[in-house]
Scaffold this motif. Structure first.
Motif, PDB file in Angstrom:
ATOM      1  N   GLY A   1      21.730  35.716  49.149  1.00  0.00           N
ATOM      2  CA  GLY A   1      22.143  36.710  48.174  1.00  0.00           C
ATOM      3  C   GLY A   1      21.273  36.743  46.933  1.00  0.00           C
ATOM      4  N   ARG A   2      20.763  35.583  46.546  1.00  0.00           N
ATOM      5  CA  ARG A   2      19.907  35.545  45.353  1.00  0.00           C
ATOM      6  C   ARG A   2      18.604  36.301  45.605  1.00  0.00           C
ATOM      7  N   ALA A   3      18.050  36.163  46.778  1.00  0.00           N
ATOM      8  CA  ALA A   3      16.815  36.884  47.095  1.00  0.00           C
ATOM      9  C   ALA A   3      17.060  38.388  47.092  1.00  0.00           C
ATOM     10  N   ARG A   4      18.170  38.814  47.701  1.00  0.00           N
ATOM     11  CA  ARG A   4      18.506  40.243  47.692  1.00  0.00           C
ATOM     12  C   ARG A   4      18.701  40.747  46.274  1.00  0.00           C
ATOM     13  N   ALA A   5      19.416  39.975  45.464  1.00  0.00           N
ATOM     14  CA  ALA A   5      19.688  40.388  44.088  1.00  0.00           C
ATOM     15  C   ALA A   5      18.400  40.463  43.277  1.00  0.00           C
ATOM     16  N   ALA A   6      17.469  39.538  43.521  1.00  0.00           N
ATOM     17  CA  ALA A   6      16.205  39.541  42.791  1.00  0.00           C
ATOM     18  C   ALA A   6      15.392  40.792  43.104  1.00  0.00           C
ATOM     19  N   VAL A   7      15.341  41.155  44.380  1.00  0.00           N
ATOM     20  CA  VAL A   7      14.593  42.353  44.772  1.00  0.00           C
ATOM     21  C   VAL A   7      15.278  43.602  44.229  1.00  0.00           C
ATOM     22  N   GLU A   8      16.605  43.635  44.298  1.00  0.00           N
ATOM     23  CA  GLU A   8      17.336  44.789  43.773  1.00  0.00           C
ATOM     24  C   GLU A   8      17.130  44.924  42.273  1.00  0.00           C
ATOM     25  N   ARG A   9      17.140  43.808  41.560  1.00  0.00           N
ATOM     26  CA  ARG A   9      16.889  43.842  40.114  1.00  0.00           C
ATOM     27  C   ARG A   9      15.505  44.409  39.824  1.00  0.00           C
TER      28      ARG A   9
END
Length: 399
Positions: free
Chosen positions: A245-253
């Motif tokens: 989830g952190r990787a997804r959130a980083a890319v989304e950010r």
């Protein structure tokens, strides 16, 4: 009321602060510094001449902007080697870059790549080191996704063109295999931030662009001031930055920040086109009077001025929402992109048309702004994609 203790009603929640759409004194000072630099190093004649070279960007201009002014580290906290500023200051820089279509990797490196790293655990030595390198301007970083990738699209899985975490696969040892097309500033990058499907799900890796197993294939895009390239990974060694989830959130950010601040670049494009059109029509004469004095042209330029003024409000609102981490940030970004992208294209088209045949020549810079406006219209999500996102965000029923 009889007996007992009277009930007290719960206090009403404090209203969200109104967005600040005005430029502060220090933002204006930053604008003056960037504008002075660009006037000296990136005037239209200089940009046109550079298009004839093989250099992907103006290294001397980038060094001055990134290092001397400190523009590359605006979004990076001071403890990590940056300026500790906000998206508002980055928006000022992008607005000025849009006014001269400067060939520098500011949006891709100082905004999108930095935002992706800030979404990771900055206490990790690898992440902190990369942020420090990008903030210093000595390293150019690029998020390895197609330029057209919109916020939310990277989580959709692999599709044509390389969007999504599944376009690149990572082995247990971090070796990456896959292909991503149409990556902005890929040829200029020294560090690639690669979303990939790892052994345990989505992950974000850092890869040296010069490492074995990495191939960059540049091609000629519409907008020559923002080069694109296809990236191929064939066993390239990746350093893990975030998973799940952190990787997804980083890319989304990163995508949301990039889309929101791209509106400021589009605003700068529109501002230059309007100013240049007014200048030209006030100097060119027909029937013994300036063509800008004709009522039909006055109406067109007045309508365009209103569009640009509204675009300024939308772009500033998005930058302020990103800077204050407003709960309505996604809405502000969608509004800004849905509105500013078409305004930039319309301003560039009006500039070209009201210049007459001169705007069609290679020697006049008008075509640079039309190409940047059209390229930006597709970058980080089309206006239609952002309108669809906005409808979902505000629960607007489909017709």
């Amino acid at each position: 009321m009889t007996g007992g203790t009277p009930r007290r009603s719960a206090p009403a929640p404090a209203p969200d602060p109104e967005p600040d759409l005005l430029y502060s004194d220090h933002e204006e000072a930053l604008r003056d510094a960037v504008r002075s630099l660009l006037a000296d190093r990136s005037d239209p004649a200089t940009v046109l001449a550079r298009l004839e070279s093989d250099a992907p960007y103006d290294a001397r201009l980038w060094r001055s902007l990134a290092t001397d002014i400190g523009g590359a580290g605006l979004l990076v906290p001071e403890k990590l080697g940056g300026q500790g500023a906000s998206a508002r200051e980055a928006a000022v820089v992008l607005e000025e870059l849009g006014r001269c279509v400067a060939p520098v990797p500011y949006l891709t490196s100082a905004v999108v790549a930095v935002a992706a790293l800030l979404g990771c655990d900055v206490a990790e030595p690898e992440v902190a080191a990369l942020l420090g390198a990008l903030a210093g301007g000595g390293t150019v970083g690029v998020l390895a996704l197609p330029l057209a990738t919109a916020p939310g699209a990277a989580a959709d899985g692999p599709v044509a063109g390389g969007t999504g975490f599944g376009s690149v696969r990572a082995a247990g040892d971090g070796a990456l295999v896959g292909r991503v097309t149409s990556v902005a500033d890929a040829a200029a990058a020294e560090t690639l931030l690669v979303p990939a499907q790892g052994p345990d799900g989505p992950a974000l890796y850092a890869v040296d662009a010069a490492a074995d197993g990495v191939r960059t294939d540049p091609f000629i895009p519409l907008d020559l001031t923002r080069p694109l390239g296809h990236l191929t990974f064939d066993g390239a060694p990746g350093r893990l930055l975030a998973t799940g989830g952190r990787a997804r959130a980083a890319v989304e950010r990163a995508l949301l920040t990039g889309a929101g601040l791209l509106a400021s670049e589009q605003l700068g494009v529109a501002e230059w086109c309007l100013a240049e059109t007014v200048r030209h029509t006030s100097e060119r004469t027909q029937f013994g009077r300036p063509v800008g004095s004709f009522q039909a042209l006055k109406h067109r330029m007045a309508a365009l001025w209103l569009d640009v003024a509204s675009a300024r409000a939308a772009a500033r609102n998005a930058a302020d929402a990103l800077a204050t981490e407003s709960p309505d940030t996604a809405v502000a970004v969608a509004v800004a992109q849905a509105y500013c992208a078409p305004v930039a294209v319309r301003a560039a088209e009006e500039c070209l048309q009201l210049h007459g045949g001169i705007g069609m020549t290679w020697e006049h810079p008008a075509h640079l702004f039309l190409k940047r406006a059209k390229s930006d219209e597709l970058a980080l999500g089309t206006p239609g994609r952002h309108r669809e996102a906005l409808a979902d965000l505000v629960a607007l029923a489909a017709p």
